[in-house]
Design a protein around this motif. Structure first.
Motif, PDB file in Angstrom:
ATOM      1  N   LEU A  16       7.333 -16.803 -40.238  1.00 20.63           N
ATOM      2  CA  LEU A  16       7.942 -16.985 -41.557  1.00 20.63           C
ATOM      3  C   LEU A  16       9.271 -16.255 -41.655  1.00 20.63           C
ATOM      4  CD1 LEU A  16       4.795 -16.596 -43.826  1.00 20.63           C
ATOM      5  CD2 LEU A  16       6.174 -18.650 -43.541  1.00 20.63           C
ATOM      6  N   ALA A  17       9.313 -15.046 -41.076  1.00 19.47           N
ATOM      7  CA  ALA A  17      10.522 -14.222 -41.191  1.00 19.47           C
ATOM      8  C   ALA A  17      11.570 -14.627 -40.165  1.00 19.47           C
ATOM      9  CB  ALA A  17      10.177 -12.753 -41.031  1.00 19.47           C
ATOM     10  N   THR A  18      11.173 -15.360 -39.149  1.00 18.13           N
ATOM     11  CA  THR A  18      11.999 -15.809 -38.012  1.00 18.13           C
ATOM     12  C   THR A  18      12.394 -14.690 -37.048  1.00 18.13           C
ATOM     13  OG1 THR A  18      14.220 -15.612 -38.939  1.00 18.13           O
ATOM     14  CG2 THR A  18      13.034 -17.654 -39.411  1.00 18.13           C
ATOM     15  N   SER A  19      12.409 -13.434 -37.514  1.00 23.22           N
ATOM     16  CA  SER A  19      12.609 -12.375 -36.529  1.00 23.22           C
ATOM     17  C   SER A  19      11.940 -11.108 -37.031  1.00 23.22           C
ATOM     18  CB  SER A  19      14.087 -12.180 -36.225  1.00 23.22           C
ATOM     19  OG  SER A  19      14.684 -11.459 -37.244  1.00 23.22           O
ATOM     20  N   ALA A  20      11.894 -10.104 -36.183  1.00 20.79           N
ATOM     21  CA  ALA A  20      11.005  -8.984 -36.486  1.00 20.79           C
ATOM     22  C   ALA A  20      11.752  -7.688 -36.740  1.00 20.79           C
ATOM     23  CB  ALA A  20      10.022  -8.794 -35.341  1.00 20.79           C
ATOM     24  N   ASP A  21      10.988  -6.705 -37.155  1.00 23.68           N
ATOM     25  CA  ASP A  21      11.495  -5.388 -37.496  1.00 23.68           C
ATOM     26  C   ASP A  21      10.285  -4.478 -37.296  1.00 23.68           C
ATOM     27  OD1 ASP A  21      11.970  -3.091 -39.091  1.00 23.68           O
ATOM     28  OD2 ASP A  21      13.403  -4.184 -40.327  1.00 23.68           O
ATOM     29  N   PRO A  72      16.163  -3.798 -35.416  1.00 25.54           N
ATOM     30  CA  PRO A  72      15.571  -5.048 -35.868  1.00 25.54           C
ATOM     31  C   PRO A  72      16.220  -6.236 -35.171  1.00 25.54           C
ATOM     32  CG  PRO A  72      16.075  -3.649 -37.725  1.00 25.54           C
ATOM     33  CD  PRO A  72      16.648  -2.977 -36.523  1.00 25.54           C
ATOM     34  N   GLY A  73      15.414  -7.217 -34.812  1.00 23.19           N
ATOM     35  CA  GLY A  73      15.987  -8.383 -34.152  1.00 23.19           C
ATOM     36  C   GLY A  73      14.926  -9.231 -33.507  1.00 23.19           C
ATOM     37  N   LEU A 101       6.601 -21.821 -51.850  1.00 19.66           N
ATOM     38  CA  LEU A 101       7.347 -20.562 -51.923  1.00 19.66           C
ATOM     39  C   LEU A 101       6.476 -19.432 -52.450  1.00 19.66           C
ATOM     40  CD1 LEU A 101      10.877 -21.430 -53.288  1.00 19.66           C
ATOM     41  CD2 LEU A 101      10.239 -20.696 -51.013  1.00 19.66           C
ATOM     42  N   ASN A 118       3.607 -18.817 -49.411  1.00 17.96           N
ATOM     43  CA  ASN A 118       3.676 -18.753 -47.951  1.00 17.96           C
ATOM     44  C   ASN A 118       3.610 -17.330 -47.413  1.00 17.96           C
ATOM     45  OD1 ASN A 118       6.305 -17.954 -48.203  1.00 17.96           O
ATOM     46  ND2 ASN A 118       7.198 -19.810 -47.337  1.00 17.96           N
ATOM     47  N   LEU A 119       4.120 -16.346 -48.152  1.00 20.72           N
ATOM     48  CA  LEU A 119       3.995 -14.970 -47.654  1.00 20.72           C
ATOM     49  C   LEU A 119       2.606 -14.400 -47.910  1.00 20.72           C
ATOM     50  CD1 LEU A 119       7.497 -13.564 -48.479  1.00 20.72           C
ATOM     51  CD2 LEU A 119       6.457 -13.716 -46.232  1.00 20.72           C
ATOM     52  N   ILE A 136       8.136  -4.039 -40.341  1.00 21.44           N
ATOM     53  CA  ILE A 136       8.089  -5.227 -41.195  1.00 21.44           C
ATOM     54  C   ILE A 136       6.852  -5.281 -42.101  1.00 21.44           C
ATOM     55  CG2 ILE A 136       7.015  -6.710 -39.444  1.00 21.44           C
ATOM     56  CD1 ILE A 136       8.896  -8.943 -40.392  1.00 21.44           C
ATOM     57  N   ALA A 137       5.714  -4.788 -41.631  1.00 23.15           N
ATOM     58  CA  ALA A 137       4.471  -5.041 -42.385  1.00 23.15           C
ATOM     59  C   ALA A 137       3.757  -3.769 -42.826  1.00 23.15           C
ATOM     60  CB  ALA A 137       3.536  -5.903 -41.542  1.00 23.15           C
ATOM     61  N   LEU A 138       4.483  -2.658 -42.938  1.00 22.06           N
ATOM     62  CA  LEU A 138       3.805  -1.398 -43.266  1.00 22.06           C
ATOM     63  C   LEU A 138       3.015  -1.488 -44.574  1.00 22.06           C
ATOM     64  CD1 LEU A 138       6.321   1.325 -42.127  1.00 22.06           C
ATOM     65  CD2 LEU A 138       4.447   0.247 -40.911  1.00 22.06           C
ATOM     66  N   LEU A 194       3.521 -13.964 -39.738  1.00 19.84           N
ATOM     67  CA  LEU A 194       4.602 -13.255 -40.423  1.00 19.84           C
ATOM     68  C   LEU A 194       5.925 -13.417 -39.678  1.00 19.84           C
ATOM     69  CD1 LEU A 194       5.486 -11.436 -42.706  1.00 19.84           C
ATOM     70  CD2 LEU A 194       4.816  -9.471 -41.337  1.00 19.84           C
TER      71      LEU A 194
END
Lengths: 340, 315
Positions: free
Chosen positions: B229-234, B141-142, B44, B47-48, B237-239, B226
Motif C-alpha cells: 500500500l505504501a509502495t516503499s518502506a521505512d 527510508p526507501g 480509501l 485500505n489501511l 513504518i508500523a510502530l 502495508l
C-alpha cells in the motif's frame, strides 16, 4: 453517483456566487487546499502552523482560495499520516500540502491523491513519489556555507568544534555531511571534536562544556541551529576566548550576538530555515491549481542573517521563537520566476 | 421464544458489540462525509485497515495463549523493510529471511514456555532486535515494493472494494480455523486451561510454538500488505501497530486471559479503530484531543462490555 453530482453542482454554484460577489484575481477561488502535518511539538513547527494559518485565512478572506485548512496527526507516525491523506482525498480537497513523517512511507497515499486529480506539494519533510512537488531544504548546503563563511573570516584556518543534532536523524546526517564537504574544500580547517547538542541550548552547553578541556584552541564552532547560545555559555564558563560561533536564527542566539556586537564588535553569521516556508508551499500549490507550470523539484532559500542585518533579524524574531519570513503571493511568484 | 431469549442473552450482546460499534462509527462517517459512501470512498477508508486487521489477528494468536506481543509493530516494520528490499531484489533471500522470522517466533514461543518467562519482557526485548534489524537493512527510508504485491493490493474487483473482501475473508478463514476445528479448540485451550491440555496428553510446548509461528505468519502478511500500500518502506513504518493490535483484539471481544478470543470481532475491532480516526478527523477535532477521543471510544466500548459481562455473571 447522484450525491457526487449534486455535490459538484453545489460547489459549482458556490463558486459562481463567490465569483460574482467579489473580484477574484485568480481562477482558484473555488479551490480548497489542505495542509497535512505530522508533528506540532516544537517552536519551529508551531511557528510554521501559525504562518500557514494566518496566510490561509487571509487568502480565503481575499477570495483567492475557498479553504486552507491545516490538519496535524495526533501522533508522529507515517501510517497515521497516510490515513490522514486518504481522508483528505475523501473530503474533496483540490490540493494537499504535506510536511511528511517519512520520505517514502506515504508514497502509496500520495499516489492515490495524484490519481484522484489532486495536486500534492510536499515541503520540509518531502516525499519521493514522482507525481508530487517537492520544496526541499538543502541541509547539506546549510553545512557547507558555514565553512565557506569561516574560510573568508579566518584565512589561516584552525581547529573547529562541530555541534551536531540528534544522532540517527536525516537532518543531522545531511548538515554534517555538508560540513565535512566544506572542510574538505577548505583544508586549512580541521574538525577537532564533535558533540551532539540535539538542537537544544541546554544540551549543547553541557556537551560543549564536557569536551572543552580536551580541546586545543578552537577558532570557530559550526552548528545546526538551536545550539549556538549554549556553546557560547560553555566557552564563557570555561574562561576560554569566544570563537566565531555560527548561530541558528533562534531568539536567544540573536540576542546574545547583539550584546556581544555592542560590547566588543563580535562578528558571525546565522543561518536556518524560516518556518514561513509553509506559506511558500501554500502559494506554490495555489499557482499549480491556477495552471502555472511549476518545476517538480524546488529548493527553499535559507534565511541567512549577516552582521549588517542582525538588528532587523532580531526585530523579526519573537522571544523564544525562530526568525521567520512569510511569503505573499507576489513573493512566491517572484521566487518561482527566479527558478524557472 | 428460544430465539427471543438468545437476543436478550449476554452472549449475543457480547458478539454483537463489535459489529454495532463499527456500524455506529460508519454511519457517523457517512453522515459527515457522504462522498465516503462509494466504491472509491470505502476503498480509501478501509485500505489501511487491512494491514492493521492482519496485525490484530497476529496479536490475537498470542493473546489466545495468555501472552502479549509488544514487538508486533517493529516486526511488521521489519517485514515491510524485507519486502521492499530483499524480496524484490533477491526473492530467494527474501523468502528465506521471512521463513527465518517465523522460526524465530516459534523459538520465542518455546523459550517463553520452557523458561516460564513473562512474554511482555521477552517481546519487548525482541521489539528492539526487530527494529535494529530493520534499521540495518534500510538505514534511510526507501526501497520499493515488489510489483506482484503492488498488483495484489491495488486489485480492484467489481462491485465490492478489495479491503472489505479481504476483511471478510480474513475473519471467516481464521474463525473457521480457530473456532470450528479441533486444532483450534486445542490452541484456545492452552489459554483456557493449560493443565487440562497437558493431562489430555498434548504438548503445550508444541501448541505454543504453533501459535507464535502463526503470529509471525500473519505479521508477515500485515507487513507485506502495508509495504504494498505504501509502495516503499521505512524502518519505523508500523510502530503504532503494537498498541493498535492489542486495542483491536480487546475491542473485538477478546480477553487478555482465558483463551477467550473472537477472530471476527478482532477484524471488526481493527476496522473500528481505523474508522474512528477518520471519523474524528472529519469532525475536525483538534489533534491534541484526538488521541484522547480515541481513548474515550475505547473506554465507552469496554464499559459496555463490562455491563454485558455483569449480565452474564448474574445468570
Amino acid at each position: 453517483m447522484k450525491i457526487r453530482q449534486s455535490l459538484l453542482f453545489a460547489t459549482a454554484a458556490l463558486a459562481l456566487t463567490t465569483a460574482g460577489m467579489q473580484p477574484s484575481f485568480a481562477d482558484t477561488a473555488d479551490k480548497r487546499i489542505a495542509l497535512s502535518n505530522n508533528y506540532a511539538g516544537n517552536s519551529w513547527r508551531q511557528a510554521m502552523l501559525n504562518s500557514w494559518g494566518k496566510n490561509a485565512d487571509q487568502a480565503v478572506k481575499d477570495g483567492v482560495v475557498a479553504a486552507g485548512d491545516a490538519f496535524t496527526t495526533a501522533e508522529n507516525q507515517a501510517t497515521e499520516q497516510a490515513a490522514q491523506i486518504q481522508n483528505l482525498i475523501l473530503q474533496g480537497y483540490d490540493a494537499i500540502v504535506i510536511n511528511a513523517a517519512s520520505p517514502t512511507a506515504l508514497n502509496g497515499a500520495v499516489k492515490e491523491a495524484c490519481d484522484a486529480g489532486i495536486v500534492v506539494v510536499s515541503f520540509d519533510g518531502v516525499v519521493t513519489e514522482p507525481c508530487a512537488w517537492r520544496i526541499a531544504v538543502n541541509f547539506k548546503k546549510m553545512g557547507e556555507i558555514q565553512v565557506d563563511y569561516l574560510s573568508g573570516r579566518l584565512p589561516d584556518g584552525g581547529d573547529l568544534l562541530e555541534i551536531r543534532g540528534l544522532a540517527g536523524v536525516f537532518v543531522d546526517d545531511e548538515i554534517h555531511s555538508g560540513i565535512e564537504a566544506g572542510v574538505a574544500n577548505h583544508d586549512k580547517f580541521k574538525i577537532a571534536g564533535s558533540v551532539h547538542g540535539e538542537w537544544t541550548q541546554t544540551v549543547a552547553q553541557k556537551a560543549v562544556a564536557g569536551i572543552l578541556p580536551s580541546m586545543p584552541e578552537i577558532v570557530a564552532v559550526v552548528t545546526q541551529g538551536g545550539d549556538g547560545y549554549g556553546a557560547a555559555q560553555a566557552f564563557a564558563a570555561a574562561g576560554r576566548p569566544t570563537p566565531i560561533i555560527i548561530m541558528g536564527n533562534r531568539h536567544d542566539e540573536l540576542t546574545w550576538w547583539k550584546e556581544q556586537k555592542d560590547a566588543n564588535g563580535y562578528e558571525t553569521m546565522s543561518v536556518s530555515i524560516a518556518p514561513g516556508v509553509s506559506t511558500l508551499a501554500f502559494w506554490v500549490a495555489q499557482q499549480i491549481l491556477d495552471g502555472q507550470d511549476v518545476p517538480k523539484d524546488l529548493i527553499v532559500p535559507f534565511l541567512q542573517i549577516d552582521q549588517a542585518d542582525l538588528e532587523d533579524g532580531l526585530a523579526n524574531t519573537e522571544p523564544g521563537g525562530v526568525s521567520n519570513v512569510e511569503y505573499s503571493l507576489d513573493d512566491a511568484k517572484a521566487y518561482l520566476e527566479s527558478v524557472n | 421464544m428460544n430465539g427471543l431469549r438468545f437476543f436478550a442473552s449476554a452472549r449475543f450482546w457480547r458478539g454483537a458489540l463489535p459489529a454495532l460499534s463499527l456500524t455506529f462509527v460508519l454511519v457517523g462517517v457517512f453522515w459527515l462525509q457522504p462522498r465516503a459512501m462509494s466504491y472509491f470512498g470505502l476503498n480509501l477508508l478501509f485500505n489501511l485497515a487491512v494491514p492493521i486487521a492482519l496485525a490484530t489477528i497476529a496479536q490475537m494468536f498470542v493473546i489466545a495463549v495468555n501472552d502479549l506481543d509488544l514487538s508486533i509493530g517493529s516486526f511488521v516494520s521489519l517485514v515491510a523493510c524485507i519486502g521492499a528490499t530483499w524480496l524484490r531484489d533477491t526473492p530467494l533471500l527474501g523468502i528465506a529471511a521471512l521463513l527465518g522470522c517465523v522460526a524465530v517466533y516459534a523459538a520465542l514461543g518455546a523459550l517463553i514456555y520452557i523458561r516460564q518467562l513473562p512474554s511482555i519482557v521477552v517481546t519487548l526485548g525482541m521489539s528492539f532486535v526487530w527494529s535494529g534489524c530493520a534499521v540495518l537493512l534500510l538505514p534511510t527510508p526507501g526501497g520499493s515494493a515488489p510489483d506482484w504485491i503492488r498488483t495484489l493490493v491495488s486489485y480492484k474487483p467489481s462491485y465490492v472494494p478489495m479491503p472489505l473482501l479481504a476483511a471478510v475473508a480474513l475473519g471467516l478463514v481464521v474463525h473457521f480455523g480457530l473456532m470450528r476445528t479441533s486444532w483450534g479448540v486445542l490452541m484456545r485451550g492452552v489459554g483456557g486451561n493449560e493443565k487440562a491440555i497437558t493431562r489430555a496428553g498434548w504438548s503445550v510446548l508444541k501448541l505454543k510454538m504453533v501459535m507464535y509461528a502463526l503470529t509471525a505468519v500473519f505479521g508477515i502478511l500485515a507487513g507485506l500488505t502495508l509495504v504494498g500500500l505504501a509502495t516503499s518502506a521505512d524502518a519505523n513504518i508500523a510502530l503504532r501497530y503494537t498498541l493498535l493490535s492489542i486495542a483491536g483484539v480487546i475491542l473485538g471481544g477478546g480477553e487478555f486471559v482465558g483463551g477467550r478470543i473472537s477472530p471476527v470481532g478482532a477484524v471488526l475491532g481493527a476496522m473500528t479503530l481505523t474508522l474512528t480516526a477518520s471519523f474524528l478527523s472529519f469532525l475536525r477535532i483538534s489533534p491534541d484531543w484526538q488521541i484522547g477521543a480515541q481513548g474515550a471510544v475505547l473506554i465507552i466500548v469496554l464499559a459496555l462490555r463490562a455491563i454485558v459481562n455483569r449480565l452474564e455473571a448474574r445468570r
